[in-house]
Scaffold this motif. Sequence first.
Motif, PDB file in Angstrom:
ATOM      1  N   THR A 108       7.884  16.961 -16.623  1.00 10.65           N
ATOM      2  CA  THR A 108       7.472  16.925 -18.029  1.00 10.65           C
ATOM      3  C   THR A 108       6.853  18.255 -18.437  1.00 10.65           C
ATOM      4  OG1 THR A 108       6.821  14.689 -17.489  1.00 10.65           O
ATOM      5  CG2 THR A 108       6.275  15.467 -19.706  1.00 10.65           C
ATOM      6  N   GLN A 109       5.965  18.744 -17.551  1.00 14.44           N
ATOM      7  CA  GLN A 109       5.246  19.981 -17.893  1.00 14.44           C
ATOM      8  C   GLN A 109       6.200  21.147 -18.114  1.00 14.44           C
ATOM      9  OE1 GLN A 109       0.977  21.152 -16.360  1.00 14.44           O
ATOM     10  NE2 GLN A 109       2.492  21.821 -14.882  1.00 14.44           N
ATOM     11  N   ALA A 126       2.613  20.395  -8.066  1.00 13.31           N
ATOM     12  CA  ALA A 126       2.724  19.128  -8.789  1.00 13.31           C
ATOM     13  C   ALA A 126       1.409  18.361  -8.690  1.00 13.31           C
ATOM     14  CB  ALA A 126       3.874  18.296  -8.227  1.00 13.31           C
ATOM     15  N   MET A 127       0.845  18.315  -7.468  1.00 14.32           N
ATOM     16  CA  MET A 127      -0.428  17.621  -7.283  1.00 14.32           C
ATOM     17  C   MET A 127      -1.539  18.363  -8.017  1.00 14.32           C
ATOM     18  SD  MET A 127      -0.184  16.517  -3.307  1.00 14.32           S
ATOM     19  CE  MET A 127       0.757  15.074  -2.796  1.00 14.32           C
ATOM     20  N   LEU A 128      -1.505  19.689  -7.943  1.00 15.27           N
ATOM     21  CA  LEU A 128      -2.502  20.508  -8.642  1.00 15.27           C
ATOM     22  C   LEU A 128      -2.507  20.220 -10.142  1.00 15.27           C
ATOM     23  CD1 LEU A 128      -4.232  23.333  -8.953  1.00 15.27           C
ATOM     24  CD2 LEU A 128      -1.989  24.305  -9.352  1.00 15.27           C
ATOM     25  N   SER A 129      -1.306  20.007 -10.713  1.00 13.40           N
ATOM     26  CA  SER A 129      -1.220  19.778 -12.153  1.00 13.40           C
ATOM     27  C   SER A 129      -1.710  18.396 -12.549  1.00 13.40           C
ATOM     28  CB  SER A 129       0.229  19.927 -12.630  1.00 13.40           C
ATOM     29  OG  SER A 129       0.732  21.171 -12.256  1.00 13.40           O
ATOM     30  N   LEU A 130      -1.384  17.385 -11.714  1.00 13.80           N
ATOM     31  CA  LEU A 130      -1.678  16.016 -12.139  1.00 13.80           C
ATOM     32  C   LEU A 130      -3.042  15.500 -11.685  1.00 13.80           C
ATOM     33  CD1 LEU A 130      -0.595  13.503 -13.607  1.00 13.80           C
ATOM     34  CD2 LEU A 130       0.174  12.683 -11.387  1.00 13.80           C
ATOM     35  N   PRO A 177       0.822  -1.224   0.000  1.00 13.33           N
ATOM     36  CA  PRO A 177       0.000   0.000   0.000  1.00 13.33           C
ATOM     37  C   PRO A 177       0.853   1.270   0.000  1.00 13.33           C
ATOM     38  CG  PRO A 177      -0.768  -1.520   1.687  1.00 13.33           C
ATOM     39  CD  PRO A 177       0.500  -2.094   1.147  1.00 13.33           C
ATOM     40  N   LEU A 178       1.962   1.240   0.766  1.00 13.04           N
ATOM     41  CA  LEU A 178       2.852   2.403   0.812  1.00 13.04           C
ATOM     42  C   LEU A 178       3.436   2.695  -0.564  1.00 13.04           C
ATOM     43  CD1 LEU A 178       4.536   4.468   2.574  1.00 13.04           C
ATOM     44  CD2 LEU A 178       6.314   2.733   2.576  1.00 13.04           C
ATOM     45  N   LEU A 179       3.930   1.641  -1.222  1.00 17.54           N
ATOM     46  CA  LEU A 179       4.550   1.829  -2.531  1.00 17.54           C
ATOM     47  C   LEU A 179       3.542   2.371  -3.537  1.00 17.54           C
ATOM     48  CD1 LEU A 179       6.773  -1.375  -2.853  1.00 17.54           C
ATOM     49  CD2 LEU A 179       7.448   0.937  -2.177  1.00 17.54           C
ATOM     50  N   LEU A 180       2.342   1.816  -3.506  1.00 17.50           N
ATOM     51  CA  LEU A 180       1.304   2.255  -4.443  1.00 17.50           C
ATOM     52  C   LEU A 180       0.970   3.727  -4.201  1.00 17.50           C
ATOM     53  CD1 LEU A 180      -0.654   1.232  -6.664  1.00 17.50           C
ATOM     54  CD2 LEU A 180      -2.359   0.983  -4.857  1.00 17.50           C
ATOM     55  N   TRP A 181       0.757   4.061  -2.926  1.00 15.84           N
ATOM     56  CA  TRP A 181       0.391   5.439  -2.575  1.00 15.84           C
ATOM     57  C   TRP A 181       1.483   6.416  -3.019  1.00 15.84           C
ATOM     58  CZ3 TRP A 181      -4.139   7.085   0.022  1.00 15.84           C
ATOM     59  CH2 TRP A 181      -4.175   8.461   0.278  1.00 15.84           C
ATOM     60  N   LEU A 182       2.741   6.099  -2.661  1.00 16.43           N
ATOM     61  CA  LEU A 182       3.835   7.010  -3.003  1.00 16.43           C
ATOM     62  C   LEU A 182       3.997   7.137  -4.510  1.00 16.43           C
ATOM     63  CD1 LEU A 182       6.619   6.161  -0.389  1.00 16.43           C
ATOM     64  CD2 LEU A 182       5.001   8.049  -0.368  1.00 16.43           C
ATOM     65  N   PHE A 183       3.818   6.023  -5.218  1.00 20.52           N
ATOM     66  CA  PHE A 183       3.962   6.090  -6.674  1.00 20.52           C
ATOM     67  C   PHE A 183       2.889   6.989  -7.284  1.00 20.52           C
ATOM     68  CE2 PHE A 183       2.862   4.551 -10.930  1.00 20.52           C
ATOM     69  CZ  PHE A 183       4.076   4.828 -11.568  1.00 20.52           C
ATOM     70  N   LEU A 184       1.621   6.744  -6.894  1.00 22.30           N
ATOM     71  CA  LEU A 184       0.515   7.489  -7.495  1.00 22.30           C
ATOM     72  C   LEU A 184       0.510   8.963  -7.102  1.00 22.30           C
ATOM     73  CD1 LEU A 184      -2.570   5.115  -7.166  1.00 22.30           C
ATOM     74  CD2 LEU A 184      -1.386   5.811  -9.247  1.00 22.30           C
ATOM     75  N   PHE A 185       0.739   9.239  -5.824  1.00 23.20           N
ATOM     76  CA  PHE A 185       0.492  10.588  -5.339  1.00 23.20           C
ATOM     77  C   PHE A 185       1.751  11.397  -5.033  1.00 23.20           C
ATOM     78  CE2 PHE A 185      -3.324   8.135  -3.785  1.00 23.20           C
ATOM     79  CZ  PHE A 185      -4.104   8.490  -4.881  1.00 23.20           C
ATOM     80  N   LEU A 215       4.492  10.224  -9.361  1.00 28.47           N
ATOM     81  CA  LEU A 215       3.853  10.680 -10.594  1.00 28.47           C
ATOM     82  C   LEU A 215       3.695  12.206 -10.653  1.00 28.47           C
ATOM     83  CD1 LEU A 215       1.079   8.124 -11.660  1.00 28.47           C
ATOM     84  CD2 LEU A 215       3.314   8.564 -12.680  1.00 28.47           C
ATOM     85  N   PRO A 216       3.174  12.866  -9.584  1.00 27.42           N
ATOM     86  CA  PRO A 216       3.076  14.331  -9.659  1.00 27.42           C
ATOM     87  C   PRO A 216       4.420  14.998  -9.922  1.00 27.42           C
ATOM     88  CG  PRO A 216       1.761  13.565  -7.828  1.00 27.42           C
ATOM     89  CD  PRO A 216       2.494  12.369  -8.362  1.00 27.42           C
ATOM     90  N   TYR A 217       5.492  14.509  -9.246  1.00 28.37           N
ATOM     91  CA  TYR A 217       6.801  15.118  -9.482  1.00 28.37           C
ATOM     92  C   TYR A 217       7.275  14.879 -10.919  1.00 28.37           C
ATOM     93  CZ  TYR A 217       7.754  16.815  -4.789  1.00 28.37           C
ATOM     94  OH  TYR A 217       7.719  17.520  -3.619  1.00 28.37           O
ATOM     95  N   LEU A 218       7.073  13.663 -11.423  1.00 28.51           N
ATOM     96  CA  LEU A 218       7.461  13.396 -12.815  1.00 28.51           C
ATOM     97  C   LEU A 218       6.641  14.272 -13.754  1.00 28.51           C
ATOM     98  CD1 LEU A 218       7.845   9.509 -12.917  1.00 28.51           C
ATOM     99  CD2 LEU A 218       9.645  11.255 -12.896  1.00 28.51           C
TER     100      LEU A 218
END
Lengths: 281, 257
Positions: free
Chosen positions: A30-31, B117-121, A12-20, A23-26
Amino acid sequence: MKNYDKYVLIFPLLLWLFLFLVLPYLFILTQSVLATDDFGKVVYDLNFDSYIKIFTNPLYYETLIRTFIYAIIVALACILLSLPLAYFIAFKVTKNKSFYYTLIVLPFWMSYIVRAYAWKVILGENGIFNSSLINMGIIDKPLRFVLYSDFSVILCLIYIFLPFVCIPIYTSFEQISKSLVEASKDLGANSWVTFRKVIFPLILPGVISGGTLALVLTLGDFLAASLLGGPNTLFISSIVQNLFGTSNDKPLGSAVGVVLLILVFIVLELSSRYEKKHETQ
Amino acid sequence: MKKIRAFIISFSAFSVLWFLYFPIFIIIWFSFNKESVSSFPIEHYSLDWYIKLFHNQSMINAVEVSFIIAISSTLAALIIGIPSAYALHKYNYFGKNFLLKLILLPITLPGIVTGVAMLSLFPLMGIPLSLKAVFIGHTTFLIAIMITQILARFKKLDPYLEMAAFDLGASPLQAFFKVILPNIKTAIIGAVLLSLVLSMDEIPVTFFLISRENTLPIEIYGMMRRGITPEVNAVATLVFLISSAAIFISLKFNKEN
């Protein structure tokens, strides 16, 4: 069975950290290399314009440098204020030590917004500072520069981050064995020499880690500037806030955010390298 | 000479303490001011601002929202945090050091970058800007608090405790609930209280993820942007008293070990 547990517990920890988190940092990474159309909508057109803008337009690079200088001022001021207080509690207080310790820990957990608000009440045009000076007859019109200026923002940041610096410095004072200090005095060193040659090198890791915290926290702060800053007060994080708000240029905002992240990483890395070097000595 | 030096040290120490506390005293003091201008000295004292506060519907809503967010994200962080702290303590993983660093990112990196970052994604992931997004944002940094606090306690725990439980015939679940959990109980209570306080006070991430409903600090932020209203003094005094109480309790629990 054992190995199965090992992964189930952490999944659960890995999933949470990956998704939230990952991914936002990646995503902003990209943006930051994308562009916007005429309506401010992000379009998928790979380019480095945002980064070029940051390093050629003085609005961005000057703000970055200025914020960094302010962050150093805040960190140094916090260190200077922490030294006497931490030293006093560690070496001079004999009774009620835990009470004094609580006094420096308490503000650490206290509401940021409440503490920032206090300075607005104190420094405002009708605030305590101005009305006391007027009542004492020192000035006859309120001083305006004390609020809504870079000065008030820096003062507020020093105030807010002081406990973050004071706690690690106090901890390193507390770890110094009293016999070392006595030995130095027995060998004929006066108090100043003892402080400079014996005590200070031992508290330096605490000073560095506290100072680093204040520096990094100042770099990332946009609230103090928006609450206590004037029309010309601009911190790097306020620029990020603006670009994601009213100016609506998310690629540029992301690029400034990424540059800020890199700066923070460099500061943290230098500081942790220093600490490691110190540990091995 | 020695006396003068001792005097200078204690004088500067007390000045710094004064600097830390006088702004808070000012707020508490002025929350009882009858006038709406916060000028000095106070002529009439009253509880008017507290009464106004209890009739301010948007403030009451904000307190409610803050409580909902703080309690739900603390619970989520507990559910994710306890088993992972236990696993991280007990087992070795490939890339464990990297994972430990990753967990800490939301509290080491500037909140504003995490926020944007969270706001964007999030909207692209089907999570609109809302209290749901705020809940996810808070849980992400509270996980860092939970894991570091609980992991620190695990490290101090006698490793033979669990083995003894197994030797005496306990199943892994029994060993966890009857032996491990009671031993880390105070660390969990401390971490929960700290998480509640931190969540109630969080701004940088919340600021970007909120839509219409405000949390308490965002509501205060909005009031402050509109100018000084003594109502903020009253709410600040209450926040100060409640958070100090929570902190005292959590410090007590941390010390017990």
